[in-house]
Design a protein around this motif. Structure first.
Motif, PDB file in Angstrom:
ATOM      1  N   VAL A   1     -87.355 -38.143 -64.500  1.00 19.83           N
ATOM      2  CA  VAL A   1     -87.997 -38.681 -63.303  1.00 19.83           C
ATOM      3  C   VAL A   1     -87.110 -38.483 -62.067  1.00 19.83           C
ATOM      4  N   CYS A   2     -85.816 -38.454 -62.252  1.00 24.21           N
ATOM      5  CA  CYS A   2     -84.887 -38.227 -61.138  1.00 24.21           C
ATOM      6  C   CYS A   2     -84.304 -36.809 -61.143  1.00 24.21           C
ATOM      7  N   HIS A   3     -83.988 -36.291 -62.339  1.00 22.22           N
ATOM      8  CA  HIS A   3     -83.265 -35.023 -62.446  1.00 22.22           C
ATOM      9  C   HIS A   3     -84.157 -33.821 -62.720  1.00 22.22           C
ATOM     10  N   GLY A   4     -85.478 -34.025 -62.796  1.00 22.63           N
ATOM     11  CA  GLY A   4     -86.411 -32.917 -62.936  1.00 22.63           C
ATOM     12  C   GLY A   4     -86.545 -32.395 -64.362  1.00 22.63           C
TER      13      GLY A   4
ATOM     14  N   PHE B   1     -84.869 -39.752 -52.493  1.00 25.42           N
ATOM     15  CA  PHE B   1     -83.499 -40.249 -52.628  1.00 25.42           C
ATOM     16  C   PHE B   1     -82.703 -40.013 -51.357  1.00 25.42           C
ATOM     17  N   TYR B   2     -81.787 -40.938 -51.100  1.00 29.11           N
ATOM     18  CA  TYR B   2     -80.861 -40.809 -49.977  1.00 29.11           C
ATOM     19  C   TYR B   2     -79.901 -39.658 -50.243  1.00 29.11           C
ATOM     20  N   LYS B   3     -79.436 -39.587 -51.458  1.00 30.85           N
ATOM     21  CA  LYS B   3     -78.573 -38.494 -51.910  1.00 30.85           C
ATOM     22  C   LYS B   3     -79.293 -37.842 -53.077  1.00 30.85           C
ATOM     23  N   ASP B   4     -79.586 -36.559 -52.976  1.00 33.60           N
ATOM     24  CA  ASP B   4     -80.315 -35.865 -54.036  1.00 33.60           C
ATOM     25  C   ASP B   4     -79.617 -36.009 -55.385  1.00 33.60           C
ATOM     26  N   ALA B   5     -80.417 -36.287 -56.407  1.00 34.65           N
ATOM     27  CA  ALA B   5     -79.890 -36.271 -57.771  1.00 34.65           C
ATOM     28  C   ALA B   5     -79.807 -34.812 -58.205  1.00 34.65           C
ATOM     29  N   PRO B   6     -78.791 -34.445 -58.985  1.00 35.31           N
ATOM     30  CA  PRO B   6     -78.711 -33.055 -59.457  1.00 35.31           C
ATOM     31  C   PRO B   6     -79.955 -32.689 -60.258  1.00 35.31           C
ATOM     32  N   LEU B   7     -80.453 -31.483 -60.049  1.00 37.46           N
ATOM     33  CA  LEU B   7     -81.558 -30.960 -60.856  1.00 37.46           C
ATOM     34  C   LEU B   7     -80.926 -30.140 -61.976  1.00 37.46           C
ATOM     35  N   PHE B   8     -80.859 -30.724 -63.158  1.00 40.76           N
ATOM     36  CA  PHE B   8     -80.084 -30.140 -64.245  1.00 40.76           C
ATOM     37  C   PHE B   8     -80.547 -28.751 -64.658  1.00 40.76           C
ATOM     38  N   ALA B   9     -81.845 -28.468 -64.558  1.00 43.23           N
ATOM     39  CA  ALA B   9     -82.332 -27.143 -64.944  1.00 43.23           C
ATOM     40  C   ALA B   9     -81.834 -26.057 -63.988  1.00 43.23           C
TER      41      ALA B   9
ATOM     42  N   LEU C   1     -74.143 -47.462 -55.922  1.00 43.88           N
ATOM     43  CA  LEU C   1     -74.753 -47.136 -54.634  1.00 43.88           C
ATOM     44  C   LEU C   1     -75.528 -45.817 -54.653  1.00 43.88           C
ATOM     45  N   THR C   2     -75.956 -45.399 -55.847  1.00 47.23           N
ATOM     46  CA  THR C   2     -76.886 -44.281 -55.996  1.00 47.23           C
ATOM     47  C   THR C   2     -77.985 -44.793 -56.914  1.00 47.23           C
ATOM     48  N   ALA C   3     -78.943 -43.958 -57.211  1.00 43.52           N
ATOM     49  CA  ALA C   3     -80.009 -44.356 -58.137  1.00 43.52           C
ATOM     50  C   ALA C   3     -79.601 -44.144 -59.592  1.00 43.52           C
ATOM     51  N   MET C   4     -78.404 -43.629 -59.859  1.00 40.72           N
ATOM     52  CA  MET C   4     -77.980 -43.350 -61.236  1.00 40.72           C
ATOM     53  C   MET C   4     -77.610 -44.643 -61.944  1.00 40.72           C
ATOM     54  N   PRO C   5     -78.443 -45.048 -62.937  1.00 46.56           N
ATOM     55  CA  PRO C   5     -78.155 -46.291 -63.656  1.00 46.56           C
ATOM     56  C   PRO C   5     -77.107 -46.096 -64.739  1.00 46.56           C
TER      57      PRO C   5
END
Length: 183
Positions: free
Chosen positions: A91-94, A107-115, A137-141
């Protein structure tokens, strides 16, 4: 000469303390004034980007566990990694096509797109650390309490092996076109 320096030392120290207190008061005043927009739709100020990157790099350099995955690379572990990734991370990393999801777009700071990135050379312990602890302070739980050890290592394995999956696992991975619950 030394006696003169020693006489001036208390005055110099008081001046330094006063300067630090003044700087702290100015910083507090700016923060407390509400003039810094906390909206996630605002550009990241260069000082914030620098502070965050400098801090996380220094912390990870000193605190990333120097461990390797206890799991063997297998179709079973990689398939479990696909399921875990789709259910918890996509949902965040594609997904496999590397496009941003609607959540990632905001997102304020893009989450890495792992693909689109190659994590294969990153240390197992580094990837594990991000999954285990998340990033403040990011969306990474932090998945410390929600995934068991085997699941975290299966995610590490999948993220690192994403670019060279066995055919059956790759077919499963590429079958997800939207972020839905993987069975």
């Amino acid at each position: 000469m030394i006696a003169k320096i020693l006489r001036l030392l208390p005055t110099f120290c008081l001046g330094m303390v006063a300067a630090l207190l003044l700087a702290a008061a100015v910083i507090y005043g700016v923060l407390a004034s509400g003039c810094i927009d906390p909206g996630a739709d605002q550009p990241i100020p260069p000082i914030e980007r620098w502070a965050a990157k400098t801090s996380i790099r220094a912390f990870l350099k000193q605190n990333t566990p120097k461990i390797n995955s206890p799991l063997q690379v297998s179709e079973e572990n990689l398939s479990s990694g696909v399921r875990l990734y789709v259910n918890n991370c996509a949902v965040c990393h594609g997904l496999s096509d590397g496009t941003k999801t609607k959540i990632n777009e905001g997102f304020y700071k893009d989450a890495p797109l792992f693909a689109k990135e190659d994590w294969s050379k990153d240390a197992d312990g580094l990837v594990y650390w991000f999954i285990e602890h998340g990033v403040r302070l990011t969306a990474m739980p932090a998945y410390k309490k929600t995934l068991n050890e085997t699941e975290k290592w299966q995610l590490v394995m999948f993220i690192k092996e994403m670019g060279k999956l066995p055919e059956a696992v790759n077919t499963k991975w590429r079958s997800f076109k939207t972020v839905d619950v993987a069975k």
